[in-house]
Write an enzyme that holds these catalytic residues in place. Structure first.
Site, mmCIF file in Angstrom:
data_model
loop_
_atom_site.group_PDB
_atom_site.id
_atom_site.type_symbol
_atom_site.label_atom_id
_atom_site.label_comp_id
_atom_site.label_asym_id
_atom_site.label_seq_id
_atom_site.Cartn_x
_atom_site.Cartn_y
_atom_site.Cartn_z
ATOM 1 N N VAL A 267 0.833 -1.206 0.000
ATOM 2 C CA VAL A 267 0.000 0.000 0.000
ATOM 3 C C VAL A 267 0.871 1.261 0.000
ATOM 4 C CG1 VAL A 267 -1.804 1.266 1.229
ATOM 5 C CG2 VAL A 267 -1.860 -1.238 1.191
ATOM 6 N N VAL B 90 -6.466 20.638 -1.944
ATOM 7 C CA VAL B 90 -6.287 20.946 -0.518
ATOM 8 C C VAL B 90 -6.163 22.460 -0.321
ATOM 9 C CG1 VAL B 90 -4.736 20.669 1.465
ATOM 10 C CG2 VAL B 90 -5.193 18.725 -0.021
ATOM 11 N N ARG C 132 11.327 -0.995 7.647
ATOM 12 C CA ARG C 132 12.163 -1.897 8.443
ATOM 13 C C ARG C 132 13.517 -2.079 7.780
ATOM 14 N NH1 ARG C 132 8.655 -7.088 9.235
ATOM 15 N NH2 ARG C 132 8.540 -6.502 7.053
ATOM 16 N N GLU D 146 -10.676 5.071 6.287
ATOM 17 C CA GLU D 146 -11.506 4.512 5.203
ATOM 18 C C GLU D 146 -10.902 3.237 4.608
ATOM 19 O OE1 GLU D 146 -14.629 5.924 3.710
ATOM 20 O OE2 GLU D 146 -14.455 3.795 3.265
ATOM 21 N N VAL E 222 -11.454 -0.936 5.756
ATOM 22 C CA VAL E 222 -12.540 -1.863 5.398
ATOM 23 C C VAL E 222 -12.860 -1.722 3.919
ATOM 24 C CG1 VAL E 222 -14.929 -2.563 5.832
ATOM 25 C CG2 VAL E 222 -13.543 -1.665 7.714
ATOM 26 N N GLU F 258 -2.311 -15.076 0.814
ATOM 27 C CA GLU F 258 -0.959 -15.042 1.374
ATOM 28 C C GLU F 258 -0.441 -16.482 1.538
ATOM 29 O OE1 GLU F 258 0.414 -12.153 3.220
ATOM 30 O OE2 GLU F 258 -1.206 -10.808 2.685
ATOM 31 N N LYS G 66 -13.131 -6.372 10.256
ATOM 32 C CA LYS G 66 -13.897 -5.392 9.478
ATOM 33 C C LYS G 66 -15.335 -5.311 9.984
ATOM 34 C CE LYS G 66 -10.993 -6.104 5.421
ATOM 35 N NZ LYS G 66 -10.783 -6.961 4.245
ATOM 36 N N GLY H 278 -5.664 -4.531 -2.542
ATOM 37 C CA GLY H 278 -4.697 -4.196 -3.589
ATOM 38 C C GLY H 278 -4.068 -2.852 -3.297
HETATM 39 N N1 NAP Z 1 -2.443 -4.937 0.908
HETATM 40 C C1 NAP Z 1 -3.722 -4.636 0.812
HETATM 41 O O1 NAP Z 1 -4.378 -4.915 -0.202
HETATM 42 C C2 NAP Z 1 -4.425 -3.924 1.953
HETATM 43 C C3 NAP Z 1 -5.775 -3.565 1.799
HETATM 44 C C4 NAP Z 1 -6.418 -2.878 2.835
HETATM 45 C C5 NAP Z 1 -5.727 -2.593 3.987
HETATM 46 N N2 NAP Z 1 -4.415 -2.983 4.105
HETATM 47 C C6 NAP Z 1 -3.733 -2.655 5.365
HETATM 48 O O2 NAP Z 1 -2.646 -1.781 5.063
HETATM 49 C C7 NAP Z 1 -1.584 -2.013 5.973
HETATM 50 C C8 NAP Z 1 -0.304 -2.290 5.178
HETATM 51 O O3 NAP Z 1 -0.495 -3.415 4.349
HETATM 52 P P1 NAP Z 1 0.565 -3.805 3.213
HETATM 53 O O4 NAP Z 1 -0.082 -4.898 2.434
HETATM 54 O O5 NAP Z 1 1.057 -2.594 2.527
HETATM 55 O O6 NAP Z 1 1.734 -4.429 4.119
HETATM 56 P P2 NAP Z 1 3.239 -4.765 3.668
HETATM 57 O O7 NAP Z 1 3.338 -4.875 2.184
HETATM 58 O O8 NAP Z 1 3.660 -5.922 4.508
HETATM 59 O O9 NAP Z 1 4.078 -3.464 4.118
HETATM 60 C C9 NAP Z 1 4.360 -3.181 5.456
HETATM 61 C C10 NAP Z 1 5.396 -2.062 5.498
HETATM 62 O O10 NAP Z 1 5.630 -1.717 6.859
HETATM 63 C C11 NAP Z 1 7.037 -1.682 7.086
HETATM 64 N N3 NAP Z 1 7.294 -2.046 8.474
HETATM 65 C C12 NAP Z 1 7.021 -3.227 9.086
HETATM 66 N N4 NAP Z 1 7.383 -3.162 10.376
HETATM 67 C C13 NAP Z 1 7.897 -1.930 10.575
HETATM 68 C C14 NAP Z 1 8.457 -1.261 11.702
HETATM 69 N N5 NAP Z 1 8.547 -1.868 12.889
HETATM 70 N N6 NAP Z 1 8.884 0.025 11.542
HETATM 71 C C15 NAP Z 1 8.788 0.633 10.334
HETATM 72 N N7 NAP Z 1 8.264 0.050 9.237
HETATM 73 C C16 NAP Z 1 7.840 -1.209 9.362
HETATM 74 C C17 NAP Z 1 7.639 -2.659 6.113
HETATM 75 O O11 NAP Z 1 8.988 -2.293 5.890
HETATM 76 P P3 NAP Z 1 9.916 -3.096 4.815
HETATM 77 O O12 NAP Z 1 9.360 -2.724 3.467
HETATM 78 O O13 NAP Z 1 11.258 -2.547 5.057
HETATM 79 O O14 NAP Z 1 9.747 -4.540 5.143
HETATM 80 C C18 NAP Z 1 6.738 -2.431 4.884
HETATM 81 O O15 NAP Z 1 7.222 -1.360 4.130
HETATM 82 C C19 NAP Z 1 -2.055 -3.152 6.898
HETATM 83 O O16 NAP Z 1 -2.649 -2.608 8.041
HETATM 84 C C20 NAP Z 1 -3.116 -3.846 6.065
HETATM 85 O O17 NAP Z 1 -4.075 -4.531 6.837
HETATM 86 C C21 NAP Z 1 -3.767 -3.623 3.119
#
Ligand code: NAP
Length: 437
Positions: free
Chosen positions: A18, A37, A49, A132, A135, A193, A208, A312
């Site tokens: 994201v 804005v 990380r 937003e 969910v 996953e 959700k 996504g």
């Molecule tokens: N993916 C989707 O389709 C989707 C849809 C709706 C909501 N969401 C929500 O959006 C959020 C992010 O999802 P995502 O899919 O983007 O996750 P992701 O691809 O796993 O990305 C997580 C990011 O957080 C960073 N991170 C992890 N631990 C950290 C820490 N302790 N300090 C600083 N940075 C840290 C990671 O760093 P690195 O890159 O260095 O590993 C990575 O850049 C979640 O809450 C998820 O539920 C996701």
């Protein structure tokens, strides 16, 4: 274009699926966003990380591993959290709000587990907390509940809020695949996953559902309050049984305000996630692949349906950018947005009290009097039968029973009773039926 104030500075926490899309949209749409804005939005820093990881389109100079310092920096106005999980996300968001920053998050897990702490901090420090994207991805759903429908009386939210499980169930329905084959395919295509537990066991949908119920009914609901059943037990036979009824199996999130005896006030709320049959004629039945859709039923508005991409990178980032513009306008204008009020304090009712319908498929002995014995078992538990029919012939014959609405506790004790009958060789399938009657 002339802007009245300096740029608003945004700290991004997380740059994964994201976060990278948020960075891209901030860059590609910078001029439009600034115009909307009234002042430019500028990235102040990005916490990750692994700072050495290659990230296309991301300025390496903005990366830091010190998220805590980033969120409390004086030159940051707004924090976007897309790390996910409970910690350090919660501490970082609280730290941001304490130092006067508004927060945007996509973190359903945290909001559903401990949203109350975040909302309390938003109130205490006069910060915005927008979510937003938490969910149903791109679908504008929380803002309609939070703002457009806040003058109405929502009594039901029913929907498909997890794309992975919808994809798996859709494959099972379309190709007759078993659960494991459909899951493997979903994983190969990137819809599921490597560890699919959060999706297939219903945890994601339950988080959700908690967020939706809290917003819809203005009452505190956490993930632990949600009755949750996943789809791992859904068999090809269940899906075939549903087909025989002209139904389809979907993992549904259902939030209902249960009326009190006078029909007006809420006696409580029922919040649940489980696979259920819905008629093919129901609009939710046509939600295919990894799409999401949510029905909202309100007293004056009637039925509303929201449909679209539920996950996504880009769709989720769209929802985040929408929140970002709204929050940036509030910050620029010095007027915070709405804060959640859970004044209703309705109890969450136990699943046993929830009124629902069952579809039950029985493998029974091929002998006289079977139907009467089965009917007697239902009657003993006060469950009335809507329809009974036989599918197949002779030794292969199965009895299918569909009930009228009854408390879930009565339905499940009926199933236990059926299992104990000599004439019942197997209770082959039990599934709730939603979306009609
Ligand atoms: N993916 C989707 O389709 C989707 C849809 C709706 C909501 N969401 C929500 O959006 C959020 C992010 O999802 P995502 O899919 O983007 O996750 P992701 O691809 O796993 O990305 C997580 C990011 O957080 C960073 N991170 C992890 N631990 C950290 C820490 N302790 N300090 C600083 N940075 C840290 C990671 O760093 P690195 O890159 O260095 O590993 C990575 O850049 C979640 O809450 C998820 O539920 C996701």
């Amino acid at each position: 274009m002339k802007h009245e104030r300096g740029p608003l500075r945004v700290a991004l926490l997380g740059c994964g699926v994201v976060g990278t899309e948020v960075v891209r949209l901030l860059r590609e749409q910078a001029d439009d966003l600034a115009a909307r804005v009234g002042t430019p939005l500028e990235l102040a820093g990005i916490a990750v990380r692994r700072p050495d990881k290659v990230r296309a389109g991301v300025d390496r100079d903005l990366l830091t591993t010190d998220a805590q310092s980033l969120v409390t920096r004086d030159d940051v106005d707004i924090v976007v959290e897309v790390i996910g999980g409970i910690e350090p996300a919660r501490t970082l968001m609280l730290g941001a709000m304490k130092t006067g920053k508004s927060v945007i998050t996509a973190n359903k897990a945290l909001l559903a587990e401990d949203g109350a702490t975040l909302f309390a901090a938003a109130r205490e420090y006069g910060a915005d907390l927008y979510y937003e994207a938490s969910v149903a991805g791109a679908i504008p759903l929380l803002r309609p509940l939070r703002e457009s429908l806040v003058g109405d009386h929502v009594h039901r939210v029913l929907g498909i809020v997890n794309g992975t499980t919808n994809y798996i169930l859709d494959q099972m329905d379309t190709h007759g695949a078993g659960f494991n084959d459909a899951l493997e395919e979903a994983q190969a295509l990137g819809y599921a996953e490597a560890d699919p537990t959060a999706d297939v066991e219903g945890f994601d949908a339950a988080a959700k559902a908690a967020i939706l119920a809290q917003l819809a009914f203005h009452t505190p609901v956490t993930a632990a309050d949600v009755h949750r059943e996943g789809i791992t037990e859904v068999s090809a036979a269940d899906v075939a049984g549903a087909k025989g009824m002209d139904c389809v199996v979907k993992l549904l999130a259902i939030c209902e305000r249960v009326p009190s005896a006078d029909g007006r006030n809420g006696r409580g709320v029922s919040v649940r996630v489980y696979p259920a049959m819905i008629p093919r004629s129901h609009p939710l039945a046509s939600v295919r692949e990894a799409y999401n859709a949510v029905f909202v039923e309100a007293e004056s508005a009637g039925s509303l349906m929201f449909y679209g991409a539920g996950a996504g990178g880009a769709p989720t980032a769209s929802a985040i950018l929408g929140d970002l513009v709204a929050v940036a306008r509030n910050v620029a204008g010095g007027t915070p947005g709405p804060v959640e009020v859970t004044y209703a304090k309705l109890p969450v009712l136990p699943m046993g009290e929830t009124v629902t319908r069952y579809y039950i498929q029985l493998d029974v002995a091929d002998e006289a009097g079977v139907l009467a014995t089965v009917a007697e078992e239902f009657a003993q538990h006060g469950v009335s039968i809507q329809a009974v029919r036989q599918v197949g012939l002779g030794e292969e014959a199965k009895l299918v029973v569909v009930t009228h609405r009854a408390p879930d506790a009565a339905l499940s004790t009926t199933v236990e009773g059926l299992r104990g009958l000599d004439i019942v060789r197997e209770v082959a399938s039990v599934m709730r039926v939603e979306g009609e009657e």
